[in-house]
Design an enzyme around this catalytic site. Structure first.
Site, PDB file in Angstrom:
ATOM      1  N   ASP A  66     -29.047  22.925  -1.968  1.00  0.00           N
ATOM      2  CA  ASP A  66     -28.385  21.906  -2.684  1.00  0.00           C
ATOM      3  C   ASP A  66     -28.302  20.395  -2.193  1.00  0.00           C
ATOM      4  OD1 ASP A  66     -25.193  20.761  -3.219  1.00  0.00           O
ATOM      5  OD2 ASP A  66     -24.720  20.466  -1.365  1.00  0.00           O
ATOM      6  N   ASP A  68     -26.383  17.080  -1.252  1.00  0.00           N
ATOM      7  CA  ASP A  68     -25.815  15.787  -1.459  1.00  0.00           C
ATOM      8  C   ASP A  68     -25.288  16.301   0.135  1.00  0.00           C
ATOM      9  OD1 ASP A  68     -25.114  12.782  -2.780  1.00  0.00           O
ATOM     10  OD2 ASP A  68     -24.819  14.750  -4.298  1.00  0.00           O
ATOM     11  N   ASN A 186     -23.737  23.488   2.147  1.00  0.00           N
ATOM     12  CA  ASN A 186     -23.143  22.799   3.663  1.00  0.00           C
ATOM     13  C   ASN A 186     -21.182  23.275   2.842  1.00  0.00           C
ATOM     14  OD1 ASN A 186     -23.364  20.734   1.181  1.00  0.00           O
ATOM     15  ND2 ASN A 186     -21.674  19.253   2.457  1.00  0.00           N
TER      16      ASN A 186
END
Length: 312
Positions: A66, A68, A186
């Site tokens: 991922d 961001d 996240n």
């Protein structure tokens, strides 16, 4: 006279205390700056014959990344984010056009992300999968790749599945063999359809002392030796928390840890323990006196040991 002497002594002690506090603060600040910018390395020793054989009989795996709050954090013009302290310069600025309007994104890279990508690209095929728009995600991936050719495969928002205002990521679209693919993200909601193929990581915004990526290196070094990543990742404690979130139940520490008066293990502790358990060879095949691999840095938080046979 004695009162004047006592008052003078108190004033002297007060001034000395403030000077000492100021000196300690300055010293700590300089120490943090040195730690942040010191060189970090992950020593790689040659594999033993047994480890080379084991690695040759398992499939090379795919690590999905991922962007961001996992590898970077960004904000754009006109948006004030409390998570980014004023005056902190971005690592790079992107100028993109969205709906015919020029927008500038100020991008901050997570500490040690370049070093992390250098190392894991030797072990895995790397794939970027972000829920961001392609015009933005592609520009960020280009900056992180920096011409190294390690982030060739990329998936964006149009490849995600809308899910009640958010997006989930379909790992089967990246690799049909789910035993050989896993994601580092996240956001638990992004991989809720594939909880056994995920490694959680805390969201990052601006902490210059963050070492989450460094802490993952020993785990990732070992995980490439497994035949099926799900046999290890399914044992992670974050799965129970993910189930609690989906069912609306509050997450809580394990009762046996509380009853024993012990500090509950973190997700990373349990994941690292399970990886070592899965890949360890019988002691009769290889001596237990193998040297170990060390993530070296003067800051002890960076240090982590795993058996030599897990390293390349």
């Amino acid at each position: 006279m004695w009162k004047q002497l006592e008052m003078g002594l108190r004033a002297f002690l007060l001034i000395a205390s403030r000077i000492w506090t100021c000196l300690c603060f300055t010293l700590k600040k300089q120490t943090r700056a040195i730690i942040q910018h010191q060189s970090v390395k992950y020593d790689i020793f040659p594999l033993s014959p047994l480890s080379r054989h084991r690695l040759s009989i398992v499939k090379r795996k795919v690590l999905v990344l991922d962007l961001d709050e996992t590898l970077i954090h960004s904000h754009h013009d006109g948006v004030v984010r409390q998570t980014v302290r004023p005056g902190v310069p971005p690592d790079f600025v992107l100028k993109v056009t969205i709906d015919r309007h020029p927008v500038r994104f100020f991008v901050h890279k997570r500490p040690h992300v370049d070093f992390f990508l250098d190392i894991v690209s030797q072990w895995y095929e790397l794939v970027v999968f972000t829920a961001s728009m392609e015009i933005y995600g592609a520009a960020v991936a280009d900056k992180l790749d920096a011409g190294r050719g390690i982030l060739q495969r990329r998936f964006y928002r149009q490849h995600c599945t809308p899910d009640f205002g958010s997006y989930t990521k379909d790992l089967s679209a990246i690799c049909n063999d789910l035993s050989s693919v896993f994601i580092l993200d996240n956001s638990p909601g992004a991989y809720k359809a594939y909880p056994d193929n995920a490694i959680p990581i805390k969201s990052w915004f601006s902490d210059p002392n963050d070492v989450a990526l460094l802490n993952l290196l020993p785990v990732l070094d070992a995980l490439r030796f497994t035949a099926d990543v799900r046999s290890v990742l399914s044992r992670n404690l974050h799965l129970h928390r993910l189930c609690n979130v989906q069912t609306g139940a509050a997450s809580r520490p394990r009762m046996n840890d509380i009853g024993a008066g012990l500090k509950p293990k973190t997700d990373l502790d349990i994941l690292a323990d399970s990886v070592v358990t899965q890949v360890e060879e019988p002691s009769s095949l290889e001596s237990s006196s193998d040297s170990s691999v060390l993530v070296t840095a003067k800051d002890k938080r960076f240090k982590s040991r795993i058996p030599q046979r897990m390293c390349n």
